[in-house]
Design a protein around this motif. Structure first.
Motif, PDB file in Angstrom:
ATOM      1  N   ASP A 149       0.836  -1.191   0.000  1.00 13.47           N
ATOM      2  CA  ASP A 149       0.000   0.000   0.000  1.00 13.47           C
ATOM      3  C   ASP A 149       0.876   1.249   0.000  1.00 13.47           C
ATOM      4  N   SER A 150       0.289   2.372  -0.398  1.00 13.10           N
ATOM      5  CA  SER A 150       1.031   3.630  -0.387  1.00 13.10           C
ATOM      6  C   SER A 150       0.063   4.793  -0.260  1.00 13.10           C
ATOM      7  N   THR A 151       0.524   5.838   0.407  1.00 10.76           N
ATOM      8  CA  THR A 151      -0.220   7.081   0.555  1.00 10.76           C
ATOM      9  C   THR A 151       0.729   8.239   0.319  1.00 10.76           C
ATOM     10  N   PHE A 152       0.344   9.170  -0.550  1.00 11.86           N
ATOM     11  CA  PHE A 152       1.242  10.294  -0.839  1.00 11.86           C
ATOM     12  C   PHE A 152       0.455  11.451  -1.422  1.00 11.86           C
ATOM     13  N   ARG A 202       4.669  10.770  -8.327  1.00 11.63           N
ATOM     14  CA  ARG A 202       5.412   9.512  -8.305  1.00 11.63           C
ATOM     15  C   ARG A 202       5.222   8.818  -9.641  1.00 11.63           C
ATOM     16  N   ASP A 203       6.319   8.431 -10.242  1.00  9.57           N
ATOM     17  CA  ASP A 203       6.279   7.736 -11.521  1.00  9.57           C
ATOM     18  C   ASP A 203       7.607   7.006 -11.694  1.00  9.57           C
ATOM     19  N   ASN A 204       7.657   6.114 -12.652  1.00 11.08           N
ATOM     20  CA  ASN A 204       8.886   5.385 -12.933  1.00 11.08           C
ATOM     21  C   ASN A 204       9.965   6.361 -13.395  1.00 11.08           C
ATOM     22  N   THR A 205      11.099   6.408 -12.710  1.00 12.49           N
ATOM     23  CA  THR A 205      12.160   7.355 -13.055  1.00 12.49           C
ATOM     24  C   THR A 205      13.155   6.790 -14.067  1.00 12.49           C
ATOM     25  N   ASP A 240       1.782   5.151 -15.806  1.00 10.10           N
ATOM     26  CA  ASP A 240       0.978   4.065 -15.265  1.00 10.10           C
ATOM     27  C   ASP A 240       0.590   4.408 -13.821  1.00 10.10           C
ATOM     28  N   THR A 241      -0.708   4.320 -13.507  1.00  7.29           N
ATOM     29  CA  THR A 241      -1.180   4.702 -12.176  1.00  7.29           C
ATOM     30  C   THR A 241      -0.667   3.774 -11.074  1.00  7.29           C
ATOM     31  N   LEU A 242      -0.097   2.632 -11.433  1.00  5.47           N
ATOM     32  CA  LEU A 242       0.463   1.727 -10.428  1.00  5.47           C
ATOM     33  C   LEU A 242       1.905   2.057 -10.089  1.00  5.47           C
ATOM     34  N   ASN A 243       2.484   3.077 -10.719  1.00  2.72           N
ATOM     35  CA  ASN A 243       3.835   3.543 -10.381  1.00  2.72           C
ATOM     36  C   ASN A 243       3.761   4.443  -9.148  1.00  2.72           C
ATOM     37  N   THR A 244       3.844   3.847  -7.962  1.00  4.03           N
ATOM     38  CA  THR A 244       3.690   4.632  -6.727  1.00  4.03           C
ATOM     39  C   THR A 244       4.810   4.370  -5.723  1.00  4.03           C
ATOM     40  N   ASP A 245       5.952   3.862  -6.184  1.00  4.52           N
ATOM     41  CA  ASP A 245       7.077   3.603  -5.281  1.00  4.52           C
ATOM     42  C   ASP A 245       7.581   4.920  -4.698  1.00  4.52           C
ATOM     43  N   SER A 246       7.814   4.957  -3.391  1.00  2.00           N
ATOM     44  CA  SER A 246       8.275   6.187  -2.741  1.00  2.00           C
ATOM     45  C   SER A 246       9.641   6.630  -3.245  1.00  2.00           C
ATOM     46  N   ASP A 247      10.476   5.687  -3.713  1.00  2.00           N
ATOM     47  CA  ASP A 247      11.787   6.062  -4.250  1.00  2.00           C
ATOM     48  C   ASP A 247      11.663   6.823  -5.564  1.00  2.00           C
ATOM     49  N   ASP A 248      10.498   6.747  -6.202  1.00  2.83           N
ATOM     50  CA  ASP A 248      10.288   7.419  -7.485  1.00  2.83           C
ATOM     51  C   ASP A 248       9.552   8.752  -7.347  1.00  2.83           C
TER      52      ASP A 248
END
Length: 495
Positions: free
Chosen positions: A86-89, A115-118, A128-136
């Protein structure tokens, strides 16, 4: 950054405004995505169901001494089945300006959090709406005070622009400060005119250990007014920078350009200069009619990610698509809603331009072309994009999360075609096809080819409620191989 943005918004709110000029609209949007490849893996990615709920607010003001738009939402993504996590931002996009002193002193501000693929060479396609990694997570903020002066027919500008880029991962941070002084009188001597400008850019990488760099440019321009529609220009100047060489390099600037406006709907312009990095140029053609818009351009110059992120609508292909799909909607609030619906279909500005996310500078050569044909019920948009970016400096100049830490040169090409058909005044079907190819060259090499196909139905359930259902297919091959099918249901309500 958020404190600075809040202060700017509070300052704007403290000034007298007309209630009719300000629109504050809370909203909530939600989506449910089923995918057969939750991990975007070549095998064993697993299927999963992901819910995304985003309450937010849209603030817009047009006219008067304060103008701008801010869209902020709190995205909450929850994996109902599967193991994505899960993620919240906070997601934010804002741009505005204040005329602090009539016709003299102006302040522009902008901010974005996303947040998106870097990386171009792995993972899901950008947007893509599933690109939600905090590192990105990428955060940018800019503030630009400027003085606009006029002495008779001579216009002058003195400006300073400060911009920050920060990330949630190892990309690090970057602060760019740019001084700009410009004076121009294109018809000062009738047939001839003159212009002069000076700019200095300083880039600070904070405590990352990366060496700070700077660039300086000065130009003088002689205008030749051939007619009221055609103007020629001769350019001479000097520049220096230490982007590629620690001790710096410098040289003269010589070039020529033209600006031709055959009618009020058409602009054709170009400039070519000899620079220290080789030949720099920028050419563009823009033409707009009642039912179509056309754009063509190619350029070569030193650039950076901060410059790329500077203007959302300047991304190749997005402007013509924006003008096409949203041309029939004049209400700014509804236009923003339509943009959110496009994002729900899996197509965003990032899809149209596979932007390199980098804290380094590079020589960027790009070509772009696009058009939109607008019918009574149909809108067809097509865009082509090609770029060739070459890093300035050594690999020690960039961080590990940066594609330029691996490749010295990155080439891209992409094509987008979108067809929107209005079934009624409240419903529309949109089909989009994107093909892209990215290559990394240098001591290491990689290539990735991507295909994205989406087909969706959007309908207005009520004056303030919209819903949609779409199918999305994406395939990646090369340095990262995977195939995904996804079905997305979404709903959005304005209050």
């Amino acid at each position: 950054m958020l404190q600075c943005l809040a202060l700017a918004l509070a300052s704007c709110a403290a000034l007298p405004v007309s209630a009719q000029q300000v629109r504050i609209e809370p909203y909530v949007s939600g989506s449910l995505t089923w995918t057969d490849n939750l991990d975007a893996a070549s095998s064993g990615g697993g299927s999963g169901l992901v819910a995304d709920i985003a309450p937010g607010v849209s603030i817009a003001r047009d006219g008067g001494r304060i103008q701008g738009r801010l869209d902020a939402s709190l995205r909450n993504q929850v994996t109902l089945s599967g193991d994505k996590g899960d993620s919240t931002f906070l997601s934010l996009l804002g741009r505005g300006g204040v005329e602090a002193v009539d016709d003299l002193f102006f302040i522009d501000v902008d901010a974005s959090i996303s947040r998106d693929n870097t990386s171009l060479f792995g993972g899901r396609i950008r947007g893509d709406t599933l690109n939600t990694d905090s590192d990105d997570e990428i955060r940018t903020f800019g503030i630009a005070p400027r003085l606009e002066l006029r002495f008779g027919d001579t216009a002058a500008t003195l400006a300073y622009r400060a911009r920050w880029l920060d990330s949630g991962g190892e990309l690090g941070s970057q602060r760019v400060g740019r001084w700009l002084a410009n004076a121009d009188n294109a018809t000062g001597f009738g047939f001839f005119g003159w212009g002069a400008n000076y700019g200095r850019t300083d880039t600070d990488y904070g405590s990352s250990g990366t060496t700070d760099v700077s660039q300086e440019e000065a130009r003088g321009i002689l205008y030749i007014n051939v007619s009221t529609q055609l103007r020629l220009a001769l350019v001479g100047g000097y520049e220096s920078n230490d982007y590629a060489v620690r001790k710096g390099e410098s040289g003269s600037i010589t070039g020529a350009g033209f600006d031709w406006r055959p009618n009020e709907r058409t602009i054709i312009s170009g400039v070519s200069e000899k620079r220290i990095f080789g030949r720099g140029y920028e050419f563009q053609f823009k033409h707009r009619r009642a039912r179509s818009s056309w754009e063509l351009g190619w350029s070569r110059d030193i650039s950076s990610s901060l410059q790329t992120f500077d203007s959302l609508l300047d991304l190749p292909g997005l402007r013509s698509r924006y003008e096409g799909l949203l041309s029939g909607e004049l209400d700014p609030v509804i236009r923003e809603q339509l943009e959110r619906e496009l994002r729900a279909l899996g197509v965003t500005s990032a899809d149209l331009n596979e932007t390199v996310v980098s804290n380094s500078y590079f020589v960027d050569r790009r070509f772009r072309a696009g058009f939109s044909l607008i019918g009574v019920r149909n809108v067809l948009s097509v865009s082509l994009y090609r770029s060739d970016r070459e890093r300035l400096g050594e690999t020690g100049f960039v961080t590990l999360q940066d594609d330029f830490s691996i490749y010295e040169r990155i080439r891209e090409k992409s094509a987008l075609m979108s067809l929107s058909h209005r079934l009624s005044g409240a419903s529309a079907v949109t089909a989009t096809l994107i093909r892209s190819d990215a290559r990394g060259e240098g001591s290491s090499a990689a290539e990735i080819r991507r295909t994205l196909l989406s087909l969706g139905l959007t309908t207005r359930l009520g004056p303030r409620t919209t819903a949609g259902l779409s199918y999305r297919y994406q395939k990646s091959s090369g340095s990262d191989d995977f195939t995904e099918n996804a079905i997305i249901a979404n709903v959005a309500m304005r209050f």
